[in-house]
Enzyme design. Sequence first.
Site, PDB file in Angstrom:
ATOM      1  N   SER A 190     -13.372 -26.635  -2.968  1.00 52.81           N
ATOM      2  CA  SER A 190     -12.429 -26.757  -1.893  1.00 52.81           C
ATOM      3  C   SER A 190     -13.070 -27.353  -1.068  1.00 52.81           C
ATOM      4  O   SER A 190     -12.513 -27.985   0.126  1.00 52.81           O
ATOM      5  CB  SER A 190     -12.165 -25.255  -1.367  1.00 52.81           C
ATOM      6  OG  SER A 190     -13.237 -24.397  -1.181  1.00 52.81           O
TER       7      SER A 190
ATOM      8  N   ASP B  48     -12.624 -22.014   9.034  1.00 54.94           N
ATOM      9  CA  ASP B  48     -11.880 -20.988   8.601  1.00 54.94           C
ATOM     10  C   ASP B  48     -12.902 -19.364   8.406  1.00 54.94           C
ATOM     11  O   ASP B  48     -13.786 -19.632   8.131  1.00 54.94           O
ATOM     12  CB  ASP B  48     -10.577 -20.898   7.813  1.00 54.94           C
ATOM     13  CG  ASP B  48     -11.212 -21.372   6.542  1.00 54.94           C
ATOM     14  OD1 ASP B  48     -12.456 -21.073   6.037  1.00 54.94           O
ATOM     15  OD2 ASP B  48     -10.404 -21.689   5.778  1.00 54.94           O
TER      16      ASP B  48
ATOM     17  N   HIS C 205     -15.201 -22.324   4.960  1.00 52.94           N
ATOM     18  CA  HIS C 205     -14.698 -23.627   5.010  1.00 52.94           C
ATOM     19  C   HIS C 205     -15.269 -24.283   6.418  1.00 52.94           C
ATOM     20  O   HIS C 205     -14.885 -23.625   7.600  1.00 52.94           O
ATOM     21  CB  HIS C 205     -13.356 -23.981   4.893  1.00 52.94           C
ATOM     22  CG  HIS C 205     -13.090 -23.667   3.506  1.00 52.94           C
ATOM     23  ND1 HIS C 205     -11.789 -22.659   3.195  1.00 52.94           N
ATOM     24  CD2 HIS C 205     -13.390 -23.819   2.190  1.00 52.94           C
ATOM     25  CE1 HIS C 205     -11.934 -22.344   1.880  1.00 52.94           C
ATOM     26  NE2 HIS C 205     -12.643 -23.124   1.230  1.00 52.94           N
TER      27      HIS C 205
END
Length: 341
Positions: free
Chosen positions: A38, A303, A307
């Site tokens: 991610s 977040d 992240h």
Amino acid sequence: MTNFKVFLVFSFIANHAFFTKVDCEKSLVPALYVFGDSGFDNGNNNNLNTIAKVNTYPYGIDFNNQSTGRFTNGKTYADLIAIKLRLPLPPPYLGLSGSEGYQVTTGINYASGACGILNDSRVGECLSLDKQIEYFTSSVTNDLPKLFGRKDYMRQHLSKSIYLIGIGSNDYSLNYFKNESMKPEEFADYLIEQLSRKIKTLYDLGARKFIVGSVNQLGCSPRVFCNETMNQIVKPYSEKLQTKTQHLQKQLSGSIFISINSFNFFNEIKNAPKKYGFTNISKPCYEEGITLCANRKEYYFWDKHGHTSEAALKIYADDSFSGSKLCFPMNIEKLALSDLR
Ligand SMILES: *[C@@H]1O[C@H](CO)[C@@H](O)[C@H](O)[C@H]1NC(C)=O
Ligand SMILES: *[C@@H]1O[C@H](CO)[C@@H](O)[C@H](O)[C@H]1NC(C)=O
Ligand SMILES: *[C@@H]1O[C@H](CO)[C@@H](O)[C@H](O)[C@H]1NC(C)=O
Ligand SMILES: *[C@@H]1O[C@H](CO)[C@@H](O)[C@H](O)[C@H]1NC(C)=O
Ligand SMILES: *[C@@H]1O[C@H](CO)[C@@H](O)[C@H](O)[C@H]1NC(C)=O
């Protein structure tokens, strides 16, 4: 005579401006190929059956307010490096239609959120590193030959391009920490051995210039800031990765490897957050249904899943590209400009 002189001066300026302009626009390497999780995904997971998907506001609020599938508020680290290399942002592989696939010569992004080096490090559908390399193999065998025609042109393209690999965090968070079935040192060795095998596949396909990212301090996520026991478990990975990539460089003729040690660098940010512009490095800017911070530049985490914000990614990109703290044994700019051995 005077007129002639004036003309000469003018012509010199015009030429100079012309060449400077061309020089500025020329990319440092032909392409950037991206593999990862991610941290780098820029839309591949939008096309998969998974909950690890972020194509909704406010993800992308600083990416022209477009939720592209990037797991941050703005550009990813891979985007920022592409820009520094003067390349277009590599598009997500699964976002390309069949005909587009073989029109892209400046790099493709195969990264996929909630996935890992090991196939069983995952949440739902995602592209494991093996799958990402399988797609890259398809690009090399099916798409690129249509563009390059001659085999040696394609070989040059592949050898001069950069391969950015940032994966491994989920092998800890979605796998090792659920189970802790090996000693930390053993698991790091095992992971790095698996990663090396996959890197050799890229090498066999023609890749030569590699950037390999380590695993950050996973003990410092917004939920647990910071669990030093977790950090100590993850730490051997970064240390061993640096050694292993240098072994690979010796072993794989003509290759150049750099590793990025974000684990160590994060201590700097932790010790002096204000120096980097952060007011609070444990609180995420965005929490679903709760808050969206006012000044996104002041937050390290974007977040609650850990992240990072674009502001944090810019710090990593700036130092790894032209600084001296993150990358070993040289920075990305030097890698880009170095001749192949
Ligand atoms: C950004 O997008 C969201 C969701 O589509 C929208 O509600 C918001 O008004 C947009 N903001 C700006 C500044 O355009
Ligand atoms: C990887 O895992 C997925 C999901 O569990 C499975 O469907 C697939 O067959 C696995 N691939 C390999 C090569 O083991
Ligand atoms: C637990 O460990 C075993 C043996 O190493 C491994 O095969 C398995 O995938 C792990 N399970 C989970 C949920 O991570
Ligand atoms: C810190 O992480 C370790 C290793 O996963 C775990 O056993 C421990 O419970 C964690 N401590 C806290 C306070 O969360
Ligand atoms: C950061 O935010 C968290 C969560 O609101 C809070 O507990 C902590 O005290 C803050 N730290 C600093 C240095 O302001």
